[in-house]
Design a protein around this motif. Structure first.
Motif, mmCIF file in Angstrom:
data_model
loop_
_atom_site.group_PDB
_atom_site.id
_atom_site.type_symbol
_atom_site.label_atom_id
_atom_site.label_comp_id
_atom_site.label_asym_id
_atom_site.label_seq_id
_atom_site.Cartn_x
_atom_site.Cartn_y
_atom_site.Cartn_z
ATOM 1 N N ILE A 198 -0.306 -8.857 -2.013
ATOM 2 C CA ILE A 198 0.967 -8.188 -1.755
ATOM 3 C C ILE A 198 1.316 -8.372 -0.281
ATOM 4 N N THR A 199 2.542 -8.789 0.010
ATOM 5 C CA THR A 199 3.001 -8.933 1.393
ATOM 6 C C THR A 199 3.589 -7.610 1.858
ATOM 7 N N VAL A 200 3.079 -7.119 2.986
ATOM 8 C CA VAL A 200 3.518 -5.829 3.534
ATOM 9 C C VAL A 200 4.266 -6.090 4.843
ATOM 10 N N PRO A 201 5.596 -6.054 4.839
ATOM 11 C CA PRO A 201 6.332 -6.236 6.099
ATOM 12 C C PRO A 201 6.323 -4.956 6.923
ATOM 13 N N PHE A 202 6.348 -5.099 8.246
ATOM 14 C CA PHE A 202 6.380 -3.924 9.115
ATOM 15 C C PHE A 202 6.839 -4.365 10.498
ATOM 16 N N SER A 203 7.124 -3.410 11.340
ATOM 17 C CA SER A 203 7.465 -3.690 12.733
ATOM 18 C C SER A 203 6.692 -2.727 13.622
ATOM 19 N N GLU A 223 -0.985 -9.220 4.739
ATOM 20 C CA GLU A 223 -1.303 -9.292 3.317
ATOM 21 C C GLU A 223 -2.251 -8.158 2.937
ATOM 22 N N ALA A 224 -2.033 -7.604 1.754
ATOM 23 C CA ALA A 224 -2.911 -6.560 1.218
ATOM 24 C C ALA A 224 -3.210 -6.892 -0.239
ATOM 25 N N ARG A 225 -4.289 -6.335 -0.747
ATOM 26 C CA ARG A 225 -4.690 -6.613 -2.134
ATOM 27 C C ARG A 225 -4.668 -5.333 -2.951
ATOM 28 N N PRO A 226 -4.149 -5.421 -4.183
ATOM 29 C CA PRO A 226 -4.061 -4.224 -5.030
ATOM 30 C C PRO A 226 -5.438 -3.673 -5.383
ATOM 31 N N LEU A 227 -5.484 -2.356 -5.541
ATOM 32 C CA LEU A 227 -6.717 -1.665 -5.930
ATOM 33 C C LEU A 227 -6.541 -1.093 -7.326
ATOM 34 N N PRO A 228 -7.513 -1.308 -8.219
ATOM 35 C CA PRO A 228 -7.369 -0.821 -9.595
ATOM 36 C C PRO A 228 -7.745 0.653 -9.718
ATOM 37 N N GLN A 229 -7.060 1.343 -10.613
ATOM 38 C CA GLN A 229 -7.434 2.699 -11.035
ATOM 39 C C GLN A 229 -7.461 2.672 -12.563
ATOM 40 N N TRP A 283 -2.429 0.021 -10.747
ATOM 41 C CA TRP A 283 -2.791 -0.756 -9.561
ATOM 42 C C TRP A 283 -1.923 -0.297 -8.400
ATOM 43 N N VAL A 284 -2.578 -0.016 -7.287
ATOM 44 C CA VAL A 284 -1.857 0.472 -6.107
ATOM 45 C C VAL A 284 -2.355 -0.282 -4.873
ATOM 46 N N VAL A 285 -1.597 -0.168 -3.791
ATOM 47 C CA VAL A 285 -1.986 -0.704 -2.485
ATOM 48 C C VAL A 285 -1.947 0.431 -1.481
ATOM 49 N N SER A 286 -3.002 0.565 -0.689
ATOM 50 C CA SER A 286 -3.023 1.503 0.433
ATOM 51 C C SER A 286 -3.516 0.714 1.637
ATOM 52 N N HIS A 287 -2.600 0.381 2.556
ATOM 53 C CA HIS A 287 -2.909 -0.562 3.627
ATOM 54 C C HIS A 287 -2.241 -0.123 4.923
ATOM 55 N N THR A 288 -2.978 -0.181 6.013
ATOM 56 C CA THR A 288 -2.432 0.129 7.334
ATOM 57 C C THR A 288 -2.337 -1.155 8.141
#
Length: 887
Positions: free
Chosen positions: A510-515, A546-552, A858-863
């Motif tokens: 997953i691409t995570v855009p930010f500034s 880039e971040a990777r999904p986490l399964p639940q 599936w979720v993403v939690s990324h800083t």
């Protein structure tokens, strides 16, 4: 008049652009000690190298008209730059392109060209520097870059013509033409793609300021070089200034006037020499008559003609471009006869910026074809929407709006599950008895994604159950119950108020855009810029990670008794409601822990220190708890793909070695199997306290004298608060001191890092202990009687305070987080949904009259890395108790 005509010709040549270089010349854009006939060199890049960097984008050359005394005038056009890029990508030279030193390729490569690109009027190259190249720049003074290209490169084997081709580039110390991009081999130039490059390095700022040209100063310098006396130069400059003032800011005119008046100065000098007045130190007699070749009328005419020629060329280009745009519009009209003129214009305007003068008719038609196909697809989708469907990724789905069957079905199910009429204090107990705005907003986004995937099933259930009764034959949990699980789980999460929430399409990555703000770029003091001075850009960097999904995933059993209840009579919703409540609770708890733990781990990763401990002295045969010299310990971070395979190396690895054996962390296998016999370590990340357990989880005291070492990283993004009494202080004074510590971390976040401290996170136990502080007693009862609109339980040092509640939280009762909320990205990439139930068999393969199913999410939690320091920690511990000991 001959002299006058030569001056006019010179001005016209400068303005109109001199003739192109002869076909097939081999050109080097720099100067060396022994220039080769037919080669041209000029400065293309001023280079400075930062420690540790090996790659950078550099400017190779730029488009423009140039002149060299060795071979006259030549041009570099935008088309030539584009040819260089195409030929580089096609590898027409048949080998890699390198930078050398002083164009001596036999000495070795200074850098390898990895990529070429045209930016505006410049040819840019991404290069990988070699130690030889870095040494040449840093130690030997080769601070400039030049290019070597061939205007009409021919393959020596096939004899095929390829046009303008870059052959090499070289570091040089002797530039000819200046004022091109300086760069640094540093982090602020690594982000090449606009608009991410928003910071300007100090060296670039200085270069931009130096580019402001004072034409009179140029002319004065030329007169001094000629040897004219100050008296004569002053008179000439006074006359020249009149024409410079008339030219105003027109650089083309001003450059022509510089050369015109320089030639006039040479003419004056020749006349003075003929009169015996060639000594600059000797004043010119007043009775000497000097014929000054300043043909204002003719020069002005030449300038006007050159400008007119330039305007004609621009008009021709505009005519060609308009022809391309007309072809685009005509093609759209021919293929989309059903559309009106305004709709055709809107389609043409959408892609018009992609068309240039260089575009071919075939390219324009292909672009129009893309628009036609898109319109046809949208038209088909619109027809499906008229039937209640929407086209999503190639398959028809039920459209969802406020009046459709899904809303009606959900209302019916809410009644039967008991949510309708349930008090908010009970339903939203975990969020303080109220539905928080952030939770409601995000739940609606996630439900919309769920409805796009399962809309047709929900519509079928509505038709079956909307009448108030119904039955099912196969004991599957209705899809609307899955939808309810998703909604209620999201309603319970206080962490959604602390992170940036959204949805994203399911993918392996997953691409995570930010500034983020680059605090080394323009600050308040950099805003003072006066007329003619370069204006610095705001230091806001826009990029992505880039971040990777986490399964639940969660499975459960359904008994035959439930089957009888649901198949023999109108549906009894109580068993379903019980399943829904259990799934809601477990999924919500896991998501809550995932987000809160990410806040802790990412903050620890912001500022690191090496941890390299030998703790053998603590191993005495009795101790079961061992303490590191630094804490908190940074938890290793490992990424996995959706198949569970590790991706890349572990970040911040931790190696615990006992008796010469590297011990693994105590983690139960995901498949439920037992661990292999042996010793495993358990780490308290907050306090740096280490324990060893066997495969069953039982604590083990290592044998006396066994060597114990711990190698990894510790975080320094924290302060330490010792709860042991200091100088006989009271409990109230002790927690007053903790309030001061919280305030100190707030200052670090706001004053040193330029974030806003708008969240404090601590356990309910720590929060309750803080209420004993003398400051709260002095000011009356603490404001913490219920949740605020943002989910906070009160205010600590002016900061809204949250008490997370979920199993598996790393914070425990020993850590307080302070900082800015909303920097961690939480994304729902696949909403919770259940599989069809399957018959269960026992170990002997016999049916058990049970059915099982599982749900997945599936979720993403990324800083993002630059934002990890937006939070900081306070570790609350007892120095007297944090010692090697028997647990």
């Amino acid at each position: 008049m001959k002299k006058q005509r030569s001056l006019i010709a010179l001005a016209a040549a400068l303005l109109a652009g001199s003739a192109a270089a002869p076909a097939g010349r081999h050109i080097r854009l720099a100067e060396d000690d022994k220039p080769t006939p037919g080669l041209v060199r000029f400065l293309s890049q001023a280079i400075t190298l930062a420690d540790g960097a090996t790659q950078s984008w550099v400017t190779v050359t730029r488009a423009g008209d140039f002149s060299d005394p060795r071979y006259g005038n030549f041009s570099i056009t935008l088309s030539m730059l584009q040819q260089m890029v195409r030929n580089f990508d096609a590898r027409v030279v048949g080998q890699d392109i390198f930078l050398d030193v002083a164009h001596r390729h036999s000495d070795g490569a200074a850098a390898k060209v990895l990529k070429l690109a045209v930016e505006g009027s410049k040819l840019r190259a991404l290069v990988e520097w070699t130690p030889f190249g870095i040494q040449a720049v840093k130690d030997r003074g080769f601070a400039y870059l030049s290019a070597e290209y061939h205007e009409a490169f021919e393959d020596p084997e096939t004899k095929k013509q390829h046009g303008c081709t870059l052959l090499a580039a070289g570091l040089t110390t002797r530039p000819v033409i200046k004022r091109l991009d300086p760069i640094q081999l540093s982090a602020d130039d690594a982000d090449h793609d606009a608009p991410a490059r928003t910071a300007i390095s100090p060296s670039l700022l200085r270069e931009l300021q130096e580019q402001h040209v004072n034409y009179l100063d140029q002319l004065k310098a030329k007169y001094k070089a000629l040897g004219l006396s100050d008296d004569v130069a002053t008179k000439l400059l006074a006359e020249a200034k009149k024409q410079f003032d008339a030219a105003a800011s027109d650089q083309v005119k001003s450059l022509a006037l510089v050369d015109t008046w320089a030639a006039a100065g040479q003419s004056v000098l020749d006349q003075l020499k003929a009169l015996g007045q060639g000594n600059p130190a000797q004043p010119t007699p007043q009775n000497v008559t000097i014929t000054l070749a300043t043909p204002q009328t003719d020069v002005a005419a030449a300038v006007q003609k050159a400008l007119a020629d330039r305007d004609t060329a621009a008009a021709d280009a505009q005519t060609k471009l308009q022809g391309r745009l007309t072809l685009l519009s005509d093609t759209l009209k021919a293929d989309l006869k059903e559309l009106a003129e305004p709709e055709i214009k809107a389609l043409a305007d959408a892609v018009a910026p992609l068309i240039t003068v260089a575009s071919t008719d075939d390219q324009v038609k292909a672009l129009a074809g893309l628009q036609v196909r898109q319109v046809q697809q949208l038209s088909a989708q619109a027809k499906l929407q008229g039937l209640g469907y929407v086209e999503i990724a190639g398959s028809a789905r039920i459209a969802v709006d406020s009046s459709n069957s899904i809303k009606s079905l959900q209302e019916t199910v809410d009644k039967r599950l008991g949510y309708t009429g349930m008090s908010e204090a009970v339903r939203f107990e975990k969020t303080g008895g109220k539905l928080l705005a952030a939770n409601k907003e995000f739940a609606e986004k996630a439900l919309a994604a769920f409805d796009r995937e399962h809309g047709h099933k929900l519509d079928a259930e509505h038709k079956m159950l909307a009448g108030g009764v119904g039955s099912v034959a196969d004991v599957k949990v209705p899809v609307v119950a899955e939808r309810t699980v998703l909604r209620e789980a999201l309603y319970q999460l206080t962490s959604l108020n602390l992170v940036n929430v959204g949805t994203a399409p399911f993918a392996n990555v997953i691409t995570v855009p930010f500034s983020y703000r680059d605090v080394t770029a323009a600050g308040v003091s950099a805003l003072r810029r006066y007329e003619g001075q370069g204006i610095r850009r705001a230091g806001v960097i826009q990029t992505q990670e880039e971040a990777r999904p986490l399964p639940q995933k969660l499975a459960y059993l359904v008994s035959s008794e439930l089957k009888l209840l649901m198949s023999a009579s109108p549906i009894d919703w109580d068993p379903v409601a019980e399943n829904v409540r259990n799934i809601v609770r477990i999924v919500a708890e896991d998501t809550e822990a995932l987000n809160y733990n990410e806040l802790v781990f990412s903050a620890d990763e912001a500022v690191l220190a090496d941890l390299n401990d030998v703790l053998t002295a603590q191993v005495n045969g009795n101790n079961t708890v061992f303490v590191t010299t630094k804490f908190p310990v940074v938890r290793p971070r490992t990424m996995y793909d959706i198949q569970g395979n590790q991706v890349g190396a572990t970040v911040n690895p931790l190696t615990v070695t006992l008796n010469g054996v590297a011990r693994a962390p105590y983690v139960l296998p995901a498949d439920g199997s037992a661990l292999a016999n042996g010793l495993y370590y358990v780490m308290d990340w907050n306090l740096g306290e280490l324990r060893f357990v066997d495969q069953t989880g039982a604590v083990v005291a290592p044998t006396n004298g066994w060597v114990l070492s711990v190698v990894g990283k510790a975080s320094t993004n924290r302060s330490l608060f010792d709860t042991d009494a200091v100088n006989g202080e009271t409990v109230r004074q002790r927690y007053d001191r903790l309030l001061t510590a919280i305030g100190s971390r707030k200052v670090v976040v706001e004053n040193d890092r330029f974030y806003t401290a708008n969240v404090a996170i601590m356990s309910g136990a720590l929060d309750n202990a803080l209420t004993q502080a003398e400051s709260f007693t002095a000011s009356g009862a603490r404001t913490a009687t219920g949740l605020g609109p943002d989910g906070s339980v009160g205010i600590t040092k002016g900061v809204p305070t949250f008490n997370p509640r979920a199993p598996g939280l790393v914070m425990g009762d020993t850590r307080i987080m302070v900082g800015e909320r909303g920097n961690t990205r939480f994304r729902m990439v696949k909403p919770f949904s259940m599989t069809e139930q399957q018959q269960v068999r026992n170990a002997q393969g016999l049916f058990t009259d049970q059915q099982e199913a599982f749900g997945t999410q599936w979720v993403v939690s990324h800083t993002p890395t630059p934002l990890k320091n937006s939070l900081t920690s306070i570790i609350v511990y007892s120095a007297g108790a944090r010692v090697a000991r028997v647990a």
